[in-house]
Design a protein around this motif. Sequence first.
Motif: not given
Length: 805
Positions: A69, A73, A311, A314, A448, A450, A468, A470, A474
């Motif tokens: 990630p 993340t 992931a 997070s 999804s 960043g 985020y 991942g 992820g």
Amino acid sequence: MKHKELIAKMTLEEKASLMSGKDFWQSQNIVHLGINSIYFADGPHGIRKQAAGADKLGLNIGHPATCFPTAATVANSWNTELGEKVGEYLGEEALAQGVNVLLGPGVNMKRNPLCGRNFEYFSEDPYLAGKMAASYIRGIQSYGISACVKHFAVNNQEGRRMSIDAVVDERTLREIYLTAFEIAVKEGKTKAVMSSYNKLNGTYANENKHLMLDILRGEWGYNGTVITDWGGSNDRIAGLLAGNELEMPTTAGETDREIVEAIREGKLEETVLDQCVDRLLELVFTTEAAHKKPHEEFHVERHHRVSQKVAEESIVLLKNEGNILPLKYGKKVAVIGDFAKDARYQGAGSSLVNPTILDHTMDCFEESGIDSIGFEQGFERYGKRNKDKVQKACDLAKKADVTLLYIGLDEVTEAEGLDRNNMKIPDNQIELLDALYEVNPNIIAILSCGSAVEMPWINKVRGLVHGYLGGQAGARAILRVLSGDVNPSGKLAETYPLRYEDTPSYHYFPGDEASVEYREGPFIGYRYYDTADVNVLFPFGYGLSYTTFVYSNIQVTDNQVSFELTNTGNVAGMEVAQLYVSCQSKEIFRPNKELKGFKKVFINAGETKVVTIPFDDKTFRYYNRKTNQWEIEGANYTIMIGASSTDIRLEDTLYVNGTDAPLPYEQNELLSYYSGNIKNVQVNEFESLLGRKVPPSKWDRNKPLGYTDTIEQCQYAKGIFGRLLFHSVVFAYWYLKKIGKRSKANLIMMSIFHLPLRGIARMTGGIVNMPMLDGIIMMINGRFFKGLGHFLKERRKIEKAKKTK
């Protein structure tokens, strides 16, 4: 100097040769002295060692490596132990691939949500970013190789990043934009630092003696290597004088000759060069020693599982209306959205990793226990409207109990070298959401991206899970959260405003031409929202869980705060307890509260734990511009423990003795800063904060263009050749976007449009040298035939020199 005897054996030319690269990814070697090249690779969240084109910058595909990630993340985990584990696995893979220096982590502040590289940075808060970066560095360097913390410093926009002048006052510089680097250097003990492209208060970062010598080496005691960002060297001698050892990539010996000439002419002391060589040799020998030890290939599957664990910890649960999550057994689920089929799992640019394994949502349902009745793409990935896809998605949603809607930003929207145009999710995705809501309102959105986005549509989803970016595992990690196999514990490392216009730097970002003014001062992120009492969508530090936690019994001493934390729910979980501090004195303007510590704690259902967070040298300090040092204001301080920056659960007061420093400000000159309402700071007030006049923010359109002017500025060139060059680049960008080649279009903006003209020489590995560039600049400035003749003459010299070798 550690390597004095070896340096004494070198000729002046040999010493100079070590100060620039051998090619694009390796340092220079001197075989007869036993000095080997070392290899550099991109790698904030995975190793990008190019499998081909090692003599080119490019974005060539890399050797397969675990795509962890991204930093944005992992910052949501608030877990430094986890960060160190990521670093260890990165270090292991770097060692296996023959890499000496891993170019990361990135710790620049998220000053503005639109910065195109926010996915690669940790947080809007310097304390959290610094602590996470230090953990990464410790992990990476535990394998004997070097991390390279970047981009030093005040690199907070991607547009014009190679030429923009960041105008920032000294206190804001120290408290906000340098603190994360300070922690990375002092606590992480990074062996390498990468200087940024931009200017800082009028001087290029890698030439800025205040930044590089006074602060980095003087105050922080850093004795490692400073490396330019690729093509980021402007004046090579000025860079050396500031202690910037290594220029990357190669300039085919051109700047080496500049160094030799400067020493012979007395412009540069040879002892300065010797010190730079000594520090670089230390990096070479210490990282080379790691490769001499026996080591094995990394275990691909094990690293993939670690990426999944990272992931999982997070992921942030942002909304859970009616406890729609975790999904109840037997619920029929419709899966909709292009990101479910092809996961969005990393950013774009120099950090692009070629994953060893890649999980996709539709391949992981069987093991998740979730009953999927089918999948529909729902929308075109890059924004094109498609009514047929929307209709098919709605037909599927009608048959389901719950709809899992995978939405977010595409790969070319968040990219190095470009800033985003807005904070919105693409319209075609929102139109799909609106249509789905009409047929089945039980929608769980899986986001999804960043960086922060606006969510005017949030009332149309009952659940919101933010993954985020991942990494390669992820998609499976998100399903484990949805099913309840994992209790979400991520908390936001950045604030989500209701709308972009609410952000503190809205009027000051980005810098349009020559400079960018940091008029908001230290009031970025939650420091602004909490001080100016601005409502936000999700505050800094926010995140939900499938259990509940109660805070109680706060105890404050001179050295620490402790309290009890109880899991009052039915399942085990992890909670991120956050320490905020507020000074009750109003003599010096400050944010309403600032993060000064945190701890992530695992607690079983019904269990109580005592949590202790120590104070450190950053807990009560502020930077005083009159004394030019850190001071402590003698005052009462409110010690706050919270579940987010706005969810304060416990408070106490502590009196702290001060350092009796003189007050740095005249309050009547800085009314905006004392109120925290910094959205419309006028120039005279900003100049009072700076202590000097604000430099011109616009380009001088009347002067001839030179080395530090950009291709973009060629639109104002006196010569038709220069204007033609500009329009050719603009057309190429437009045409590539038109035919769907968005990544290539972005590459043009990143590597050409904003490139200073000197970059034509600095980034071509000797194909174009500075004398040839002089000819190109003559052509741009209206002396076409003289410039062309000069260019061809210098070109022939290079060809002749090659033949005589």
